[in-house]
Design an enzyme around this catalytic site. Sequence first.
Site, PDB file in Angstrom:
ATOM      1  N   THR A 196     -10.592  10.485  21.305  1.00 63.52           N
ATOM      2  CA  THR A 196      -9.358   9.721  21.301  1.00 63.52           C
ATOM      3  C   THR A 196      -9.717   8.305  21.738  1.00 63.52           C
ATOM      4  OG1 THR A 196      -8.915  10.360  23.583  1.00 63.52           O
ATOM      5  CG2 THR A 196      -7.831  11.665  21.867  1.00 63.52           C
ATOM      6  N   LYS A 198      -7.785   7.286  26.399  1.00 61.03           N
ATOM      7  CA  LYS A 198      -8.028   7.805  27.756  1.00 61.03           C
ATOM      8  C   LYS A 198      -8.915   6.800  28.497  1.00 61.03           C
ATOM      9  CE  LYS A 198      -7.236  12.615  26.380  1.00 61.03           C
ATOM     10  NZ  LYS A 198      -7.312  12.773  24.921  1.00 61.03           N
ATOM     11  N   GLU A 236      -3.370   3.026   1.974  1.00 64.65           N
ATOM     12  CA  GLU A 236      -4.144   4.254   1.747  1.00 64.65           C
ATOM     13  C   GLU A 236      -5.501   3.922   1.128  1.00 64.65           C
ATOM     14  OE1 GLU A 236      -0.950   6.109  -0.261  1.00 64.65           O
ATOM     15  OE2 GLU A 236      -0.749   7.693   1.223  1.00 64.65           O
ATOM     16  N   ARG A 291      -2.958   4.962  21.651  1.00 66.40           N
ATOM     17  CA  ARG A 291      -3.099   6.386  21.325  1.00 66.40           C
ATOM     18  C   ARG A 291      -3.660   6.504  19.917  1.00 66.40           C
ATOM     19  NH1 ARG A 291      -0.560   8.350  25.433  1.00 66.40           N
ATOM     20  NH2 ARG A 291      -1.139  10.457  24.883  1.00 66.40           N
ATOM     21  N   ASP A 341     -16.721  16.413  21.144  1.00 65.21           N
ATOM     22  CA  ASP A 341     -15.394  15.798  21.297  1.00 65.21           C
ATOM     23  C   ASP A 341     -15.425  15.113  22.656  1.00 65.21           C
ATOM     24  OD1 ASP A 341     -12.800  15.217  21.974  1.00 65.21           O
ATOM     25  OD2 ASP A 341     -11.953  17.098  21.238  1.00 65.21           O
ATOM     26  N   TYR A 354       1.323  -0.556   3.948  1.00 59.89           N
ATOM     27  CA  TYR A 354       0.668   0.654   3.435  1.00 59.89           C
ATOM     28  C   TYR A 354      -0.744   0.308   2.987  1.00 59.89           C
ATOM     29  CZ  TYR A 354       3.271   4.984   3.269  1.00 59.89           C
ATOM     30  OH  TYR A 354       3.837   6.171   3.614  1.00 59.89           O
TER      31      TYR A 354
HETATM   32  N1  DSN Z   1      -3.462  16.243  26.345  1.00 59.22           N
HETATM   33  C1  DSN Z   1      -4.788  15.727  26.553  1.00 59.22           C
HETATM   34  C2  DSN Z   1      -5.172  15.787  27.987  1.00 59.22           C
HETATM   35  O1  DSN Z   1      -4.304  15.634  28.822  1.00 59.22           O
HETATM   36  O2  DSN Z   1      -6.338  15.965  28.297  1.00 59.22           O
HETATM   37  C3  DSN Z   1      -5.756  16.390  25.705  1.00 59.22           C
HETATM   38  O3  DSN Z   1      -5.325  16.313  24.388  1.00 59.22           O
END
Ligand code: DSN
Length: 424
Positions: free
Chosen positions: A217, A220, A47, A226, A191, A45
């Site tokens: 994110t 990707k 925080e 993730r 974003d 933990y």
């Molecule tokens: N689910 C993601 C995507 O496939 O682009 C976006 O959050």
Amino acid sequence: MRDVVFELIQKEYDRQFSGAELIASENFVSKNVLEALGSVLTNKYAEGYPGKRYYGGCEIVDQVEQIAIDRLKALFGVEYANVQPHSGAQANAAVFLATMQPGDKFMGLDLSHGGHLTHGSPVNYSGKVYVPVFYGVEKETGRIDMDKVAETARRERPKLIVTGASAYPRDWDFKRFREIADEIGAILMADIAHPAGLIATKKLTDPVPYCHIITSTTHKTLRGPRGGIIMIGKDFPNPWGRTTAKGSPIMMSTIINSAVFPGFQGGPLEHVIASKAVAFGEALTEQYSAYIDQVMKNAQAMAGAFVAKNYHLISEGTDNHLMLVDLRSKGLTGKAAENALVRADITINKNMVPFDDQSPFVTSGMRIGTPAVTTRGLKEADCIQLVEWIDHILMDHENETKINTVRQEVNQFMKKFPLYPEIG
Ligand code: DSN
């Protein structure tokens, strides 16, 4: 007795290894990223933030989190980075919490035109807590018309303008967005969840000089675990005149930090943060930049092969790692295409196309991306072969014999491209 969950993990490994993964938002992390993710850091933990925690025993995780922050700052050339958001959706929620009050208006790209759920969809908190207005793409070109964005912004006067998408194959004019935001006194957010890796390696327009706040994110094109991140290129005093007890202006980075924790989240996932740190280290290398070059070359090759077979690509092509195929001219829905291709171990996702006449559960399009197959080692000719198989199936999508034959060919083909040989 071994838990059944591990049998399922083995089955999922087999599925990933034997198929061609074309979902634009997926990728395969390195073994080091995977190892950090499955580490003892999950037990801790922590925080708070490095040096300012609410728990004892944080000396080691402080160093891990600081490495993640420092590497992310170097990767994007930003002054401020927060690596704690558990996901892209959480990162966006924290920025909204930091920049708006419930009921405030913001503007984003329409979900059915390639936007994202968290950019104002009525089924998402963003569309329930705040008041979204949308810009879209043009029917003829599939591209965003910046004059229309300006028109909508002037009329609606949103507090926050969100750029970024989950199914937009083109680059963004962040400079023009900033001019529009400045004209109406709005905060501009990018974003970059999808093209983050292409932006980090300077292959697309960099939002850092133009956008006040950037979210992404990490899993990707960035090829990490993730998770989510928030960045500010150049930190700035909050525009609402909030001051500390001593009267000095509160910087935006401080407001964002408080919005992430304690505003939106509790304890950070330090095992994920360690894994992000490893991925950011990898993204700073020449090899990663070469990987992103190949992702883009593969996307160009696939887009060209689809066009040669008379498929309609939204905006007629791609600038990045993904393409959106409108299947209406082929008499198919996205749902039918996804179902047939998945049975041949070619994984894509059905996707709304702009001005779609089908529901989101059916859709008229499919989204295809090259980050994952490029990590497996596929080059342009291999990607063109994938288009051959996709077309072969789609043109006779209920023919089980054909689907079975292609599946065997795909499985045989993918054996040439290793995926964690030491695990499999
Ligand atoms: N689910 C993601 C995507 O496939 O682009 C976006 O959050």
